[in-house]
Design an enzyme around this catalytic site. Structure first.
Site, short mmCIF file in Angstrom:
data_model
loop_
_atom_site.label_atom_id
_atom_site.label_comp_id
_atom_site.label_asym_id
_atom_site.label_seq_id
_atom_site.Cartn_x
_atom_site.Cartn_y
_atom_site.Cartn_z
N TYR A 101 0.83 -1.21 0.00
CA TYR A 101 0.00 0.00 0.00
C TYR A 101 0.87 1.26 0.00
O TYR A 101 0.53 2.27 -0.61
CB TYR A 101 -0.94 0.00 1.21
N ARG A 108 1.22 6.99 -6.62
CA ARG A 108 0.14 7.98 -6.78
C ARG A 108 0.71 9.38 -6.58
O ARG A 108 0.40 10.31 -7.35
CB ARG A 108 -0.97 7.69 -5.77
N TYR A 162 -1.32 13.19 6.58
CA TYR A 162 -0.86 12.14 7.51
C TYR A 162 0.64 12.27 7.73
O TYR A 162 1.39 12.54 6.78
CB TYR A 162 -1.13 10.74 6.92
N ARG A 175 -11.94 13.30 2.01
CA ARG A 175 -12.84 12.41 2.74
C ARG A 175 -14.16 12.21 1.99
O ARG A 175 -14.82 11.19 2.15
CB ARG A 175 -13.11 12.97 4.14
N GLU A 281 -14.20 -1.14 6.51
CA GLU A 281 -14.17 0.19 5.89
C GLU A 281 -15.48 0.35 5.12
O GLU A 281 -15.94 -0.60 4.49
CB GLU A 281 -12.96 0.28 4.95
#
Ligand code: 3EB
Length: 292
Positions: A101, A108, A162, A175, A281
């Site tokens: 990940y 990305r 983060y 979000r 999730e």
């Protein structure tokens, strides 16, 4: 991804449009659009699990996928990315000393860096999940002619802020977004989990993770309803797709979320979630009429 009725029960997603559609396909990339919006899927094969430098390769494939999808969106006149679904095999596996990940996040980030400030200023809603076994890097996306309006969650640090604890480059997503569909407004909520601030809360407790996730969803919904052009997106009108790490948890997750979210449309499927300690999730969407 296997759902509550098992791997064999087919599950489909459909996006409908009134307008005449154009479509295309090119080397792992397929899309359809009506000029106002475009839905596409890019699938890129990865090397076999025993190949060397597989992590670095995932980073490169991810960068390539995002650059190709943005090139397509620019060429089609729907340059604004609204929503992305990132799926990959072995999302929590370690490769060359880094979780896959996190390699994905590097790729990305590379793509956004290459695209420059305009792209970076506009985060889409997103989800990132892993499937069991093999499979390509698979990125589905929804984009539009008009820019989406990003929504953040006051209970959580924005993902793009983060700290380094979660990898060398942060995840790039909002979000939620509000997006003007022409016929109305979409609320597209990103994968939402049991995270407060930037930390996972209730590790090992699937019921408490569902409850915390529902609190986060309601907080995002409240923020979205300050910005909406509709009369308000109602919690009961949302549809939810729920990713569950352990299929054995399907019954308890369904029961808990039905209690917390008001028995709304829940589709459950098994998937690995992008933090090892997350068990569930939820991603959600709604469509509403715009007030005049
Ligand atoms: C989180 O809130 C949980 O990397 O695109 C949720 C939604 C998560 C999207 C992504 C990751 C992503 O950080 C993980």
């Amino acid at each position: 991804m296997p759902g509550e009725r098992g791997a064999a029960a087919a599950w489909r997603e459909a996006w409908a449009s009134d307008g005449p559609l154009q479509q295309g396909q090119d080397g792992g990339l397929r899309w359809r659009g009506d000029g106002d919006w475009l839905y596409g899927l890019i699938e890129l094969d990865e090397p076999t699990p025993d190949a060397p430098e597989r992590g670095a390769c995932l980073r490169e494939r991810t960068r390539e996928a995002y650059l190709r999808l943005f090139a397509l969106l620019g060429a089609r006149g729907t340059p604004h990315l609204w929503r992305v679904w990132n799926y990959m095999a072995g999302i929590n596996s370690d490769e060359q000393g880094l979780e896959r990940y996190r390699w994905f996040n590097l790729g990305r980030h590379d793509a956004y860096q290459a695209l420059g400030a305009t792209a970076a200023a506009q985060m889409p809603a997103a989800s990132a999940l892993g499937w069991a076994g093999h499979g390509p890097l698979s990125i589905a996306f929804l984009a539009g002619r008009r820019a989406p309006r990003p929504i953040e969650n006051p209970r959580q640090v924005s993902a793009f802020h983060y700290p380094g604890d979660y990898g060398p480059r942060p995840p790039l997503f909002a979000r939620a977004v509000l997006a003007d569909s022409g016929a109305g407004e979409w609320l597209l909520v990103s994968g939402t989990a049991s995270i407060v601030g930037h930390q996972t809360v209730h590790p090992g407790d699937v019921v408490a993770q569902c409850e915390e996730t529902a609190r986060n969803l309601r907080a995002v919904l409240d923020e979205a309803n300050r910005a909406t052009r509709t009369s308000g997106h109602r919690a009961e009108a949302l549809s939810h797709r729920v990713y569950v790490r352990h299929a054995a948890d399907f019954p308890v997750v369904r029961r808990t979320l039905e209690r917390c979210l008001g028995g709304a449309g829940l589709t459950l499927m098994q998937a690995d979630i992008c933090r090892q300690d997350l068990l569930v999730e939820v991603e959600s969407l709604a469509h509403g009429a715009v007030l005049r």
